[in-house]
Design a protein around this motif. Sequence first.
Motif, PDB file in Angstrom:
ATOM      1  N   ILE A 386       0.878  -1.256  -0.044  1.00  0.00           N
ATOM      2  CA  ILE A 386      -0.096   0.018   0.200  1.00  0.00           C
ATOM      3  C   ILE A 386       0.742   1.300   0.130  1.00  0.00           C
ATOM      4  CG2 ILE A 386      -1.433   1.266   1.503  1.00  0.00           C
ATOM      5  CD1 ILE A 386      -2.965  -1.390   2.253  1.00  0.00           C
ATOM      6  N   ILE A 387       1.935   1.302   0.881  1.00  0.00           N
ATOM      7  CA  ILE A 387       2.826   2.469   0.935  1.00  0.00           C
ATOM      8  C   ILE A 387       3.539   2.436  -0.629  1.00  0.00           C
ATOM      9  CG2 ILE A 387       4.778   3.450   2.129  1.00  0.00           C
ATOM     10  CD1 ILE A 387       3.849   1.948   4.499  1.00  0.00           C
ATOM     11  N   SER A 388       3.686   1.551  -0.938  1.00  0.00           N
ATOM     12  CA  SER A 388       4.822   1.651  -2.265  1.00  0.00           C
ATOM     13  C   SER A 388       3.801   2.222  -3.255  1.00  0.00           C
ATOM     14  CB  SER A 388       5.146   0.282  -2.906  1.00  0.00           C
ATOM     15  OG  SER A 388       5.834   0.141  -4.011  1.00  0.00           O
ATOM     16  N   ASP A 389       2.382   1.942  -3.330  1.00  0.00           N
ATOM     17  CA  ASP A 389       1.518   2.333  -4.505  1.00  0.00           C
ATOM     18  C   ASP A 389       1.426   3.609  -4.196  1.00  0.00           C
ATOM     19  OD1 ASP A 389       1.170  -0.006  -6.169  1.00  0.00           O
ATOM     20  OD2 ASP A 389      -0.425  -0.606  -4.990  1.00  0.00           O
ATOM     21  N   ALA A 390       1.100   4.147  -2.964  1.00  0.00           N
ATOM     22  CA  ALA A 390       0.776   5.538  -2.306  1.00  0.00           C
ATOM     23  C   ALA A 390       2.129   6.506  -2.983  1.00  0.00           C
ATOM     24  CB  ALA A 390       0.732   5.808  -1.212  1.00  0.00           C
ATOM     25  N   LEU A 391       3.325   5.978  -2.835  1.00  0.00           N
ATOM     26  CA  LEU A 391       4.448   6.610  -3.162  1.00  0.00           C
ATOM     27  C   LEU A 391       4.977   6.751  -4.693  1.00  0.00           C
ATOM     28  CD1 LEU A 391       6.461   6.019   0.127  1.00  0.00           C
ATOM     29  CD2 LEU A 391       5.277   7.990  -0.472  1.00  0.00           C
ATOM     30  N   THR A 392       4.268   5.855  -5.314  1.00  0.00           N
ATOM     31  CA  THR A 392       4.774   5.673  -6.951  1.00  0.00           C
ATOM     32  C   THR A 392       4.586   6.961  -7.421  1.00  0.00           C
ATOM     33  OG1 THR A 392       4.255   3.113  -6.794  1.00  0.00           O
ATOM     34  CG2 THR A 392       4.274   4.452  -8.929  1.00  0.00           C
ATOM     35  N   PRO A 393       3.491   7.813  -7.544  1.00  0.00           N
ATOM     36  CA  PRO A 393       3.477   8.799  -8.229  1.00  0.00           C
ATOM     37  C   PRO A 393       4.831   9.891  -7.824  1.00  0.00           C
ATOM     38  CG  PRO A 393       1.332   8.285  -7.400  1.00  0.00           C
ATOM     39  CD  PRO A 393       2.387   7.503  -6.849  1.00  0.00           C
ATOM     40  N   LEU A 394       5.163   9.751  -6.841  1.00  0.00           N
ATOM     41  CA  LEU A 394       6.500  10.848  -6.302  1.00  0.00           C
ATOM     42  C   LEU A 394       7.533  10.281  -6.699  1.00  0.00           C
ATOM     43  CD1 LEU A 394       6.937  13.371  -4.935  1.00  0.00           C
ATOM     44  CD2 LEU A 394       6.689  12.414  -2.762  1.00  0.00           C
ATOM     45  N   HIS A 395       7.722   8.899  -6.249  1.00  0.00           N
ATOM     46  CA  HIS A 395       9.123   8.218  -6.350  1.00  0.00           C
ATOM     47  C   HIS A 395       9.210   7.289  -7.429  1.00  0.00           C
ATOM     48  CE1 HIS A 395      10.571  10.341  -2.745  1.00  0.00           C
ATOM     49  NE2 HIS A 395       9.187   9.889  -2.333  1.00  0.00           N
ATOM     50  N   ARG A 401      11.526   1.297  -1.992  1.00  0.00           N
ATOM     51  CA  ARG A 401      12.876   1.727  -1.206  1.00  0.00           C
ATOM     52  C   ARG A 401      12.279   2.149   0.211  1.00  0.00           C
ATOM     53  NH1 ARG A 401      16.212   4.342  -4.056  1.00  0.00           N
ATOM     54  NH2 ARG A 401      17.936   2.823  -4.327  1.00  0.00           N
ATOM     55  N   PHE A 402      11.353   3.363  -0.198  1.00  0.00           N
ATOM     56  CA  PHE A 402      10.724   3.971   1.016  1.00  0.00           C
ATOM     57  C   PHE A 402       9.599   3.163   1.785  1.00  0.00           C
ATOM     58  CE2 PHE A 402      12.541   7.033  -1.876  1.00  0.00           C
ATOM     59  CZ  PHE A 402      13.268   7.728  -0.933  1.00  0.00           C
ATOM     60  N   ALA A 403       8.873   2.235   0.936  1.00  0.00           N
ATOM     61  CA  ALA A 403       7.762   1.538   1.708  1.00  0.00           C
ATOM     62  C   ALA A 403       8.706   0.301   2.715  1.00  0.00           C
ATOM     63  CB  ALA A 403       7.158   0.842   0.617  1.00  0.00           C
ATOM     64  N   LEU A 404       9.683  -0.113   2.452  1.00  0.00           N
ATOM     65  CA  LEU A 404      10.555  -0.967   2.794  1.00  0.00           C
ATOM     66  C   LEU A 404      11.174  -0.287   4.265  1.00  0.00           C
ATOM     67  CD1 LEU A 404      12.125  -3.452   0.291  1.00  0.00           C
ATOM     68  CD2 LEU A 404      10.633  -4.051   2.024  1.00  0.00           C
ATOM     69  N   LEU A 405      11.557   1.010   4.084  1.00  0.00           N
ATOM     70  CA  LEU A 405      12.115   1.857   5.283  1.00  0.00           C
ATOM     71  C   LEU A 405      11.049   1.878   6.255  1.00  0.00           C
ATOM     72  CD1 LEU A 405      14.635   3.298   5.678  1.00  0.00           C
ATOM     73  CD2 LEU A 405      13.395   5.337   4.828  1.00  0.00           C
ATOM     74  N   CYS A 406       9.755   1.756   6.187  1.00  0.00           N
ATOM     75  CA  CYS A 406       8.801   1.726   7.105  1.00  0.00           C
ATOM     76  C   CYS A 406       8.688   0.722   8.111  1.00  0.00           C
ATOM     77  CB  CYS A 406       7.408   1.946   6.410  1.00  0.00           C
ATOM     78  SG  CYS A 406       7.366   3.428   5.517  1.00  0.00           S
ATOM     79  N   THR A 407       9.403  -0.332   7.735  1.00  0.00           N
ATOM     80  CA  THR A 407       9.505  -1.601   8.433  1.00  0.00           C
ATOM     81  C   THR A 407      10.362  -1.412   9.710  1.00  0.00           C
ATOM     82  OG1 THR A 407      11.279  -2.650   7.361  1.00  0.00           O
ATOM     83  CG2 THR A 407       8.928  -3.280   6.481  1.00  0.00           C
TER      84      THR A 407
END
Length: 436
Positions: A386-395, A401-407
Amino acid sequence: MATGSATTLATREAAPATRRTVALWMLFAIGTLNFVDRQLLSVLVEPIRAEMAFTDTQFGLLTGLSFALFYALMGIPLAMVADRWHRVRLIAAACVVWSLFTAVCGLVQNFTQLALARFGVGIGEAGGGTPSYSVLSDYYPPERRPLAIGLYTLCGPMGVFLGAGLGGWAAATIGWRGAFIAIGLVGALVAAPMLLLLVREPPRGQMDAGRQTNEAAPSIGQSLSAFTSNRSLRAVAIASGLCAFVSYGMLNWIPAFLMRTQGMPVGALATWFAPAAGITFGLGNWGGGALVNRFARRSAAAYGMVPCIAMLLLVPSFGAALFVQSWQWSLAIMLPPMIACTIFVAPAIALVQNLSPPRARATATAVLMLMFNLVGLGCGPLVVGIISDALTPLHGAASLRFALLCTLPVAALAAYAQYRVARVVPRDLDEPIKEN
């Protein structure tokens, strides 16, 4: 005559050890197939996505929640069956079910069909793990269970290794559909019959001094109340759920991160990621059991402190691996956190086995697996997706990378939860749950 008597005695003493070893490695083989089924879908994310145009959120559902929900829902009922019936037959039947549904995964045409097939895999696999732990606990005494369970849980890393290797090979040769069909047929036609032929059902409680072996299995209410009334079981359930969130979130998305964000060729999965994953997760599962087996002789706090230290080490090392520029360096730096993220598994399961009555071990482990699967497998991959999809338009491709960082904050919280386990376990291991 004396020589013959000595030989007969030696044979009788060796027979239980031989049966124990055969049981351990046959259950290990069945468990390995279990994890190959899970890992295949994670490894083949990119080829399947190219054909069916799935989003990362949908894959988070497929690799996590759709499987974990049915695995968790069926886990406790099937564990109760295992506490009352022939466990080896139950494991063999479960292997046939999940293998057939794995083969069906290779025939699907859309997201709904693949989700339904994963539901079936989850239902089948729910009858494999918890009865296996119960069988092994009746082959090994309490002081040897952390190491024995640690060896058994190597089926996870071995499944990751074989799944990654097969996935990379299949993508280039027989295709992702052929991989699912082949693995499913091996489980249904080879593994399940061999289990029935080679593994005997052990007497319950035979390795537990001073415990009755013919008591009635407790009800589900009694099993659940054990987790609410026992401090160590409550603590280990919470800590394990948090650790599993980190572990499954990493495991299910690292292949896609290396390929999509870091540019790893799909063929390199079999050459580099497969052995790296198999070795590191193997060291984590075996090492967690071996370290606790050693240090718990001095203090039972080792059941919590060993996973606590592992989670603390994971935070900086995994963070660094996400920000290097090449997939080669990224994979190399990921090796320590890939070891650390599974160290909690064997200590948690062994602790639950040692605190539970013989006729309740499968059910007690299934309750623990609710945390492993609902919080860990169900939420970890899904939240990352979910985080990866949400950040795709920006990154763009760097969103993973940023989605996995949230772990990483969850890993720090998991370390604290394991520290709490270490505080309460020494007293509770001296007073295991009473028979009902």
